[in-house]
Every structure is written in structure tokens, then in C-alpha cells.
Design a protein around this motif. Structure first.
Motif, PDB file in Angstrom:
ATOM      1  N   ARG A  72      33.234  34.043  15.580  1.00  0.00           N
ATOM      2  CA  ARG A  72      33.885  35.042  16.423  1.00  0.00           C
ATOM      3  C   ARG A  72      32.957  36.226  16.672  1.00  0.00           C
ATOM      4  O   ARG A  72      32.894  36.758  17.779  1.00  0.00           O
ATOM      5  CB  ARG A  72      35.198  35.486  15.786  1.00  0.00           C
ATOM      6  CG  ARG A  72      36.244  34.381  15.727  1.00  0.00           C
ATOM      7  CD  ARG A  72      37.536  34.832  15.109  1.00  0.00           C
ATOM      8  NE  ARG A  72      38.292  35.708  16.034  1.00  0.00           N
ATOM      9  CZ  ARG A  72      39.527  36.131  15.795  1.00  0.00           C
ATOM     10  NH1 ARG A  72      40.147  35.772  14.676  1.00  0.00           N
ATOM     11  NH2 ARG A  72      40.140  36.919  16.654  1.00  0.00           N
ATOM     12  N   ASP A  89      30.501  35.147  19.183  1.00  0.00           N
ATOM     13  CA  ASP A  89      31.080  34.620  20.414  1.00  0.00           C
ATOM     14  C   ASP A  89      30.740  33.150  20.618  1.00  0.00           C
ATOM     15  O   ASP A  89      30.371  32.721  21.721  1.00  0.00           O
ATOM     16  CB  ASP A  89      30.604  35.446  21.612  1.00  0.00           C
ATOM     17  CG  ASP A  89      31.598  35.423  22.772  1.00  0.00           C
ATOM     18  OD1 ASP A  89      32.752  35.016  22.545  1.00  0.00           O
ATOM     19  OD2 ASP A  89      31.209  35.800  23.888  1.00  0.00           O
ATOM     20  N   LEU A 133      41.847  29.334  17.888  1.00  0.00           N
ATOM     21  CA  LEU A 133      40.430  29.034  18.050  1.00  0.00           C
ATOM     22  C   LEU A 133      40.203  27.592  18.474  1.00  0.00           C
ATOM     23  O   LEU A 133      39.374  27.303  19.346  1.00  0.00           O
ATOM     24  CB  LEU A 133      39.677  29.325  16.750  1.00  0.00           C
ATOM     25  CG  LEU A 133      39.465  30.800  16.420  1.00  0.00           C
ATOM     26  CD1 LEU A 133      38.846  30.954  15.035  1.00  0.00           C
ATOM     27  CD2 LEU A 133      38.580  31.472  17.467  1.00  0.00           C
TER      28      LEU A 133
END
Length: 324
Positions: free
Chosen positions: A265, A268, A296
Motif C-alpha cells: 500500500r 502503491d 485489496l
């Protein structure tokens, strides 16, 4: 350069690199929400590397457990892709033609090339090189084992050139030189053991470049394996063009998954799940066991659903040839 990396977010329009190197935008607005919640598994092996099931059997095993999207990721070759694609199309599953490639940096790491163009010339040439190196390594390992009284030649199924160390470990068990594969690795095949031997591997930079050039998605497989330091290594891999990390894998604890998803995360990167299924060779593992219905993984599913499907007809011209 974002190497075609998608931004995170449900309504993003992901961009990916085509085999010719052009960027292409795909619209994911029409993806049904219930499709994003369906289980998927992006790490499975067949008899074309070190699994016990044929490519078609892998597809059926996954589909029987509710998997509607899967990736066949045999080591250093894509020989099973035509058969897997044909079976997936027959039963109504989405098959991502994929591969798992070994790298050295400085320890061994594995990188998945998901949804690649198996006919891309540079990739085919590289896989031919990797298969040649693997054959050379295997010949030395078998000879070294023979020198200490372990003749596994009659217990290796298929071509020795395509064998993995798991295949050799299984041969040691069949020959009664080891009780199980864990003992075979510990006694014969690990670093410092009589049967250990390694050859030159591609660098992560080379592998990521090849995958991107073949229109694929490079993902770091089981990132905690091999005493890795994901906080340090993941940013460097991203600079090379890495697009994702496999945060859900049987080798990862819940704590490991938290670490990997956090890193992904921050950088990215997309997050993927894979069982690393090997059939009867790892009977404790079943397709889809690492999938979770969370945001996710839904984003990852949306990303791959948005890509143009690769079809059996698209690769049928090379059917029966050495795809690597």
C-alpha cells in the motif's frame, strides 16, 4: 515512469503494457461487483514443472473449488499454457498465462510474470536460456548425488532438464534415500549439502523487464522467503518496474501478510494471492486456500478483469512447440 502500474482504488482504469510496448487503457466500469468477490488463485504449478497434475487437471482442480480466475505459473517455462487455456475456456474460467522465474539478488527470489504474451520473442529466448541453465544444474546435482551413492536417475519422471529441486527431492524419497522431501532438502539439496549446486540466474531487473516487455504483470512471489528484507528490497524492485506483491501465500503468517500488504500500500503496488499449488507433491495445499474477500484482493481482481483476455486461439499457432 510508472511502468504501466495501476493506481489503487476501485474505480481506477488500469493501464498495462502490451507486447509491443504500447500502453492501453481498459474500462473496468462494467465489471460486476459479484465478479470481484469471486475467489481467484494466481500461483499454481503443473507437471510442466514440479506439480503432479497436468495443466488441464490444475484448471479443473481450481474450478472445482470455486476458483474462476487462475494463473498457471510453472517454473521457467510456459509449455502448459495452451492446454490450460483450452480447458479454462471449455469450463468457463479465466486463465492468465503466467510464469515463475528465479532471480538472484543477492539471495534467491521468485518473480511471477502474470498474464504474459507467451509468444513475445524476447521472453521466449530468455526462457530457452533459463531452461538450458536448469538442465546443466540438474545434471551436476544428479552426478553429485550419484557420487555419494544416491542414484535418482530412475526415479525422475519426465525430462531431467525441466526438473526443479522439488522433483529431485521427490526422486530421493522414491529411491528411499530420504523419508520425505523435507529431509531430502535438509540432507542433500540445501546449501552446504552434497547435492547443492546453483547456476547463473537472471537479475530481478532482467526478469521484470522481460515480463513488462511481454505485456505481463511482475509480482514478487512469497516475499518473506529466503530471509528477505521486504522493507528494503520492495522499493528497489518497484524502481525496476515491479507492479505487485504476493501477500497471501501458504508460507506467510498473518503477521507476514500484514507487513507485506502495508508495504504494498505504501508503494502503491497491487496485492495478489496464490496457493503455490503442486498437487500431490504438496498435499497440504489446495487451490484458492489463500484467497480472502477483502478490498485489496478485489482491487487486484478488478485490475486483471480489466485486461484483455488472452485466448487459446491467440497462441494456437505455436501449439506443440517449445514455448520457452
Amino acid at each position: 515512469n510508472d511502468f504501466g502500474k495501476p493506481e489503487m482504488g476501485r474505480h481506477v482504469r488500469p493501464i498495462f503494457m502490451s507486447g509491443a510496448g504500447a500502453q492501453k487503457e481498459m474500462n473496468q466500469d462494467n465489471i460486476e461487483e459479484n465478479t470481484l468477490a469471486e475467489p481467484f488463485d494466481l500461483h499454481l504449478h503443473s507437471t510442466c514443472s514440479d506439480g503432479s497434475d497436468t495443466p488441464a487437471e490444475v484448471v479443473r482442480a481450481a474450478y472445482s473449488r470455486g476458483i474462476t480466475m487462475l494463473a498457471l505459473t510453472d517454473h521457467d517455462n510456459v509449455l502448459g499454457i495452451p492446454e490450460a487455456l483450452a480447458e479454462a475456456e471449455k469450463i468457463g474460467a479465466r486463465l492468465l498465462p503466467s510464469i515463475e522465474v528465479d532471480a538472484e539478488w543477492p539471495h534467491e527470489m521468485h518473480i511471477l510474470g502474470l498474464d504474459i504474451d507467451v509468444n513475445e520473442p524476447r521472453m521466449k529466448a530468455a526462457l530457452a536460456t533459463a531452461l538450458k541453465r536448469r538442465g546443466e544444474r540438474n545434471a551436476v546435482i544428479v552426478e553429485r548425488l550419484l557420487q555419494i551413492g544416491c542414484d535418482v536417475r530412475g526415479y525422475l519422471g519426465g525430462e531431467i532438464g525441466a526438473a526443479t529441486r522439488l522433483n529431485i527431492a521427490l526422486a530421493l524419497v522414491r529411491g528411499r534415500y530420504a523419508e520425505n522431501t523435507k529431509e531430502a532438502f535438509a540432507k542433500y539439496l540445501r546449501k552446504g549439502c552434497p547435492g547443492f549446486y546453483t547456476v547463473q540466474r537472471f537479475t530481478p531487473e532482467e526478469i521484470v523487464s522481460l515480463i513488462l516487455g511481454a505485456g505481463g504483470v511482475p509480482v514478487w512471489a512469497h516475499p518473506m522467503n529466503g530471509h528477505a528484507e521486504p522493507h528494503r528490497i520492495a522499493p528497489m524492485l518497484k524502481e525496476l518496474g515491479l507492479l505487485g506483491m504476493e501477500a497471501y501465500h501458504p508460507s506467510l503468517s498473518e503477521g507476514d501478510t500484514v507487513v507485506i500488504t502495508s508495504i504494498a500500500r505504501q508503494l502503491d503496488l497491487i496485492v495478489t494471492c496464490g496457493s503455490d499449488y503442486h498437487g500431490a507433491h504438496r498435499p497440504e495445499v489446495v487451490p484458492g486456500q489463500t484467497w480472502r474477500d477483502n478490498a485489496l484482493l478485489r482491487e487486484a481482481r478488478a485490475f486483471f478483469e480489466s485486461r484483455e483476455p488472452r485466448t487459446f486461439a491467440g497462441i494456437d499457432s505455436n501449439k506443440g512447440k517449445q514455448m520457452a
